[in-house]
Design a protein around this motif. Structure first.
Motif, mmCIF file in Angstrom:
data_model
loop_
_atom_site.group_PDB
_atom_site.id
_atom_site.type_symbol
_atom_site.label_atom_id
_atom_site.label_comp_id
_atom_site.label_asym_id
_atom_site.label_seq_id
_atom_site.Cartn_x
_atom_site.Cartn_y
_atom_site.Cartn_z
ATOM 1 N N GLY A 4 8.132 7.118 -6.558
ATOM 2 C CA GLY A 4 9.864 6.052 -6.405
ATOM 3 C C GLY A 4 10.757 7.293 -5.781
ATOM 4 N N THR A 5 11.957 6.896 -6.505
ATOM 5 C CA THR A 5 12.700 7.939 -5.758
ATOM 6 C C THR A 5 12.416 9.615 -6.060
ATOM 7 N N ALA A 7 12.382 10.899 -9.079
ATOM 8 C CA ALA A 7 13.260 11.436 -9.830
ATOM 9 C C ALA A 7 12.600 12.689 -11.283
ATOM 10 N N ASP A 25 3.167 7.295 -3.206
ATOM 11 C CA ASP A 25 3.934 5.310 -3.527
ATOM 12 C C ASP A 25 3.262 5.103 -2.371
ATOM 13 N N SER A 27 5.231 2.608 -1.170
ATOM 14 C CA SER A 27 6.517 1.858 -0.560
ATOM 15 C C SER A 27 6.568 3.275 0.468
ATOM 16 N N ALA A 30 10.103 4.353 -0.438
ATOM 17 C CA ALA A 30 10.309 4.129 -1.949
ATOM 18 C C ALA A 30 10.061 6.295 -1.642
ATOM 19 N N SER A 50 0.089 6.150 -0.379
ATOM 20 C CA SER A 50 -1.211 5.910 -0.428
ATOM 21 C C SER A 50 -0.679 4.417 -1.583
ATOM 22 N N ASP A 51 -1.345 3.633 -2.039
ATOM 23 C CA ASP A 51 -1.964 2.497 -3.029
ATOM 24 C C ASP A 51 -2.790 3.265 -4.074
ATOM 25 N N LEU A 52 -1.826 3.479 -4.888
ATOM 26 C CA LEU A 52 -2.423 4.291 -6.230
ATOM 27 C C LEU A 52 -3.747 4.863 -5.650
ATOM 28 N N ASN A 66 4.911 6.876 -13.466
ATOM 29 C CA ASN A 66 6.323 5.625 -14.047
ATOM 30 C C ASN A 66 5.913 4.231 -13.183
ATOM 31 N N PRO A 67 4.361 3.604 -12.914
ATOM 32 C CA PRO A 67 4.190 2.587 -12.498
ATOM 33 C C PRO A 67 4.960 1.317 -12.987
ATOM 34 N N PRO A 68 5.280 0.117 -11.969
ATOM 35 C CA PRO A 68 5.740 -0.855 -12.781
ATOM 36 C C PRO A 68 4.651 -1.924 -14.480
ATOM 37 N N LEU A 88 8.635 -4.557 -6.940
ATOM 38 C CA LEU A 88 7.368 -3.770 -6.431
ATOM 39 C C LEU A 88 7.966 -2.907 -7.681
ATOM 40 N N ALA A 89 8.573 -2.521 -7.664
ATOM 41 C CA ALA A 89 8.407 -1.365 -8.127
ATOM 42 C C ALA A 89 9.041 -1.809 -10.272
ATOM 43 N N TYR A 99 -1.323 -2.302 -14.499
ATOM 44 C CA TYR A 99 -1.429 -1.001 -13.807
ATOM 45 C C TYR A 99 -1.836 0.311 -14.296
#
Ligand code: SAM
Length: 156
Positions: A4-5, A7, A25, A27, A30, A50-52, A66-68, A88-89, A99
């Motif tokens: 994500g961001t 953090a 991520d 996205s 992101a 990357s997708d996972l 920290n997955p969705p 998506l998040a 996930y």
């Protein structure tokens, strides 16, 4: 993974400047935000779109994610303010915890020591069961300041 961001990754790098940190991520938006945040904080971090595990080519000692993790049904009942976040998040699938299984299964090949996940308040037992299914050891569930299950750790 699912940074994500950024953090969590940024805080870890800030606290432990000598370790190598890579964020991933699916996205691009992101990841760009995470890059901007790293720059603002003068932190040297690698970024991987990357997708996972799809584009993860190296192995790592520790994975933190920290997955969705919200179920599709829970999503419909969320406070309207949360609809500002990309779906998506937030949504982890029909059950919410999909996930975790994907990451836990694939991490066995790419991660050498430990994994940590943020989890939903009611997901401690199910994530523990998935970790046991894939033969992880020393599984621990930790509570947040409100007393709710909030993250888990496990050893490979
Ligand atoms: C709950 S958010 C993470 C928030 C983060 N802890 C932060 O501080 O901003 C989940 C993240 O997982 C990412 N994501 C969703 N599906 C993904 C996938 N298949 N592969 C990698 N990342 C994914 C989303 O883009 C989102 O950034």
């Amino acid at each position: 993974m699912c940074t994500g961001t950024g953090a969590i990754a940024l805080a870890i790098k800030e606290e432990n400047p000598l370790i190598h940190v890579a964020c991933s991520d699916v996205s691009e938006d992101a990841l760009n935000l995470a890059k901007e945040n790293a720059k603002l904080n003068n932190l040297s971090i690698n970024f991987i779109l990357s997708d996972l595990f799809e584009n993860i080519n190296e192995t790592y000692d520790i994975l933190i994610s920290n997955p969705p993790y919200i179920s599709s049904e829970e999503y419909m009942g969320l406070d309207k303010d949360l609809f500002k976040e990309p779906k998506l998040a937030l949504v982890g699938g029909t059950l919410g915890y999909e996930y975790y299984e994907k990451i836990i299964k694939q991490a066995r090949e790419k991660i050498k020591r430990m994994i940590f996940f943020e989890i939903g308040y009611d997901q401690g037992n199910i994530v523990k069961e998935i970790l046991e299914k894939y033969k992880y050891k020393d599984i621990k569930i930790y509570k947040d300041l409100e007393g709710f299950d909030r993250f888990v750790s496990a050893c490979i």
